[in-house]
Enzyme design. Structure first.
Site, mmCIF file in Angstrom:
data_model
loop_
_atom_site.group_PDB
_atom_site.id
_atom_site.type_symbol
_atom_site.label_atom_id
_atom_site.label_comp_id
_atom_site.label_asym_id
_atom_site.label_seq_id
_atom_site.Cartn_x
_atom_site.Cartn_y
_atom_site.Cartn_z
ATOM 1 N N LYS A 1 0.541 5.995 8.154
ATOM 2 C CA LYS A 1 1.231 5.929 6.848
ATOM 3 C C LYS A 1 0.217 6.049 5.713
ATOM 4 C CE LYS A 1 1.840 2.066 4.922
ATOM 5 N NZ LYS A 1 1.284 1.240 3.842
ATOM 6 N N SER B 1 0.877 -1.182 0.000
ATOM 7 C CA SER B 1 0.000 0.000 0.000
ATOM 8 C C SER B 1 0.907 1.223 0.000
ATOM 9 C CB SER B 1 -0.863 0.042 1.253
ATOM 10 O OG SER B 1 -1.629 -1.126 1.368
ATOM 11 N N LYS C 1 -7.266 1.705 -2.587
ATOM 12 C CA LYS C 1 -6.844 1.283 -1.236
ATOM 13 C C LYS C 1 -6.904 2.464 -0.260
ATOM 14 C CE LYS C 1 -4.772 -0.868 2.156
ATOM 15 N NZ LYS C 1 -5.345 -1.954 2.933
HETATM 16 P P1 NAD Z 1 5.881 -5.840 7.349
HETATM 17 O O1 NAD Z 1 6.649 -4.683 7.902
HETATM 18 O O2 NAD Z 1 5.462 -6.939 8.273
HETATM 19 O O3 NAD Z 1 6.748 -6.540 6.161
HETATM 20 C C1 NAD Z 1 7.544 -5.869 5.246
HETATM 21 C C2 NAD Z 1 8.721 -6.783 4.888
HETATM 22 O O4 NAD Z 1 9.500 -6.135 3.869
HETATM 23 C C3 NAD Z 1 9.663 -7.054 6.055
HETATM 24 O O5 NAD Z 1 9.820 -8.461 6.219
HETATM 25 C C4 NAD Z 1 10.974 -6.377 5.656
HETATM 26 O O6 NAD Z 1 12.128 -7.067 6.099
HETATM 27 C C5 NAD Z 1 10.865 -6.422 4.134
HETATM 28 N N1 NAD Z 1 11.681 -5.430 3.447
HETATM 29 C C6 NAD Z 1 11.707 -4.091 3.637
HETATM 30 N N2 NAD Z 1 12.577 -3.521 2.768
HETATM 31 C C7 NAD Z 1 13.099 -4.527 2.025
HETATM 32 C C8 NAD Z 1 14.042 -4.579 0.970
HETATM 33 N N3 NAD Z 1 14.621 -3.474 0.506
HETATM 34 N N4 NAD Z 1 14.335 -5.777 0.436
HETATM 35 C C9 NAD Z 1 13.742 -6.910 0.900
HETATM 36 N N5 NAD Z 1 12.830 -6.928 1.895
HETATM 37 C C10 NAD Z 1 12.528 -5.744 2.455
HETATM 38 O O7 NAD Z 1 4.647 -5.218 6.584
HETATM 39 P P2 NAD Z 1 3.224 -5.925 6.250
HETATM 40 O O8 NAD Z 1 2.319 -5.810 7.425
HETATM 41 O O9 NAD Z 1 3.492 -7.266 5.622
HETATM 42 O O10 NAD Z 1 2.666 -4.908 5.150
HETATM 43 C C11 NAD Z 1 3.160 -4.864 3.832
HETATM 44 C C12 NAD Z 1 2.283 -3.889 3.046
HETATM 45 O O11 NAD Z 1 0.928 -4.375 3.036
HETATM 46 C C13 NAD Z 1 2.234 -2.472 3.659
HETATM 47 O O12 NAD Z 1 2.214 -1.528 2.629
HETATM 48 C C14 NAD Z 1 0.934 -2.476 4.449
HETATM 49 O O13 NAD Z 1 0.352 -1.171 4.585
HETATM 50 C C15 NAD Z 1 0.061 -3.373 3.561
HETATM 51 N N6 NAD Z 1 -1.045 -4.027 4.271
HETATM 52 C C16 NAD Z 1 -0.847 -4.528 5.532
HETATM 53 C C17 NAD Z 1 -1.917 -5.131 6.189
HETATM 54 C C18 NAD Z 1 -1.745 -5.681 7.585
HETATM 55 O O14 NAD Z 1 -2.770 -5.969 8.238
HETATM 56 N N7 NAD Z 1 -0.520 -5.886 8.078
HETATM 57 C C19 NAD Z 1 -3.168 -5.230 5.563
HETATM 58 C C20 NAD Z 1 -3.330 -4.748 4.261
HETATM 59 C C21 NAD Z 1 -2.236 -4.141 3.627
#
Ligand code: NAD
Length: 294
Positions: free
Chosen positions: A238, A95, A170
Site C-alpha cells: 500500500k 499513512s 512517511k
Molecule cells: P488497522 O487496519 O489495524 O486499523 C484501522 C482501523 O480503522 C480499523 O479498526 C477499522 O475498523 C477502522 N476503520 C476503517 N474504516 C473506518 C471508518 N470508515 N470509520 C471508522 N473506523 C474505520 O490499521 P493500523 O495498523 O492501525 O494502521 C493505521 C494506519 O497507520 C495505516 O495507514 C498504516 O499504514 C499506518 N501505520 C501502521 C503501522 C503498523 O505497524 N501497523 C505503523 C506505522 C503506520
C-alpha cells in the site's frame, strides 16, 4: 478541548488510550464496537458514528488504513465535512497518498475545516509506549498549537512543511526501509551461496557503513525464518503504491522502488501478504534456490 479519535486499529487503539491516560477528553469511533469498548474502559466516551464525533469535537484525529477510508470519513455521506463546525481541525495520522491529503484538505477548507497530515513511524510497540515518530504537514501555526497533543503519543514530532508533506516524509521512510530490506536479503543470499555463514557476515558488517536499524531488526528475523509481523507486506505494498503514485504525479522516477514493489507482488501471490516485510528474503531464496535460515 474535546478530541475525536476515529480508527481504533493496531495503531489507533494504543494511541487513543495514551491520550486518555494523559487526561484528554476523548470521544472515539470505530466500526468495530469491541475496540471502542476497550478504549472506553480506559475512560473515553463512545461515539455512535463519524457524524456524532464530528458534531461534538473541535479536534478530530483519524487513524485509518488508506486514502479511500480517509476520504470517506472526511468527505463521504455523514462525514466530517457535512457534520463538523467551521473551525474544526482534522489531524490525519494515517499513512496515505500525499496527493489525496492535499485534495481532501482543499475540500474540507471550503467548509472552514482545517487539516494537518501527521503520519507516524514506529509500529505497534512504539504506539503502546507513546514514543512514535510523527512527521507533520500543514500550517506552522497549527503545528505549534497541536505540538503538545501530538507529543502525547510520540518521542519526536517534526514539522516538514505544507499539507501533504507529512505523508511525503512517511513515503520516503517506507522507500528507504523497503530497499534496505531487499539489500539485506540480497547480501545474505550472496553469503550463503558462496559458502559463508550469514550470521558471521551480519556480525562482520553491522558495525561498518552497511550497518543500519533495518539490518539489526530484520537480518536476525530472516536467519530465524521468523516472519511474524511486525509490518505486513500488504501494508508495505500500500505504501509503495502511494509512493509510486506521488512520484508519477510529479514525473519522478523511482526505479528501485518499482522493482521492490514487483518482488512484494510476487510474494503476495505466494501467500505471504500477511507476513512481515522481512519475508522479502523468501523471494531471493526462491530465485537462487537457497535458504538463509541458520
Ligand atoms: P488497522 O487496519 O489495524 O486499523 C484501522 C482501523 O480503522 C480499523 O479498526 C477499522 O475498523 C477502522 N476503520 C476503517 N474504516 C473506518 C471508518 N470508515 N470509520 C471508522 N473506523 C474505520 O490499521 P493500523 O495498523 O492501525 O494502521 C493505521 C494506519 O497507520 C495505516 O495507514 C498504516 O499504514 C499506518 N501505520 C501502521 C503501522 C503498523 O505497524 N501497523 C505503523 C506505522 C503506520
Amino acid at each position: 478541548m474535546k478530541i475525536g479519535f476515529i480508527g481504533l486499529g493496531i495503531m489507533g487503539k494504543p494511541m487513543s488510550k495514551n491520550l486518555v491516560k494523559a487526561g484528554y477528553d476523548l470521544v472515539v469511533f470505530d466500526h468495530d464496537v469491541k475496540k471502542m469498548d476497550e478504549v472506553a474502559a480506559e475512560g473515553a466516551a463512545k461515539g455512535s458514528s463519524t457524524a456524532d464525533v464530528a458534531g461534538q469535537c473541535e479536534v478530530i484525529i483519524t487513524m485509518l488504513p488508506n486514502s479511500p477510508h480517509v476520504r470517506a470519513v472526511c468527505l463521504g455521506e455523514g462525514g466530517i465535512a457535512e457534520t463538523a463546525k467551521a473551525g474544526t481541525i482534522v489531524i490525519d495520522m494515517s499513512s496515505i497518498d500525499p496527493v489525496e491529503s492535499k485534495s481532501i484538505g482543499a475540500e474540507l477548507s471550503k467548509k472552514g475545516i482545517e487539516m494537518m497530515d501527521a503520519p507516524v513511524s514506529g509500529g505497534e510497540p512504539k504506539a503502546i509506549d507513546g514514543t512514535l515518530s510523527v512527521m507533520v504537514g500543514g500550517s506552522k501555526e497549527n503545528f505549534d498549537k497541536y505540538y503538545d497533543l501530538l507529543m502525547t503519543v510520540a518521542g519526536s514530532v517534526v514539522y516538514v512543511g505544507e499539507l501533504g508533506s507529512g505523508n511525503v516524509a512517511k513515503l520516503a521512510n517506507q522507500v528507504v526501509v523497503a530497499l534496505n530490506i531487499a539489500a539485506v536479503s540480497e547480501a545474505l543470499t550472496l553469503a550463503v551461496k558462496n559458502g559463508v555463514d550469514p550470521e558471521l557476515v551480519y556480525q562482520a558488517v553491522r558495525g561498518g557503513l552497511a550497518g543500519s536499524t533495518v539490518l539489526d531488526a530484520k537480518a536476525p528475523m530472516m536467519m530465524a525464518h521468523n516472519f511474524k509481523p511486525g509490518f505486513r507486506i500488504e501494508l508495505h505494498i500500500k505504501d509503495l503504491a502511494n509512493a509510486l503514485n506521488a512520484a508519477h504525479a510529479t514525473s519522478t522516477s523511482l526505479p528501485l522502488t518499482s522493482q521492490v514493489m514487483e518482488i512484494m507482488q510476487a510474494l503476495k501471490n505466494d501467500g505471504c501478504a500477511a507476513e512481515d516485510h522481512s519475508a522479502i528474503v523468501k523471494y531471493y531464496e526462491k530465485i537462487s534456490n537457497v535458504t538463509v535460515e541458520k
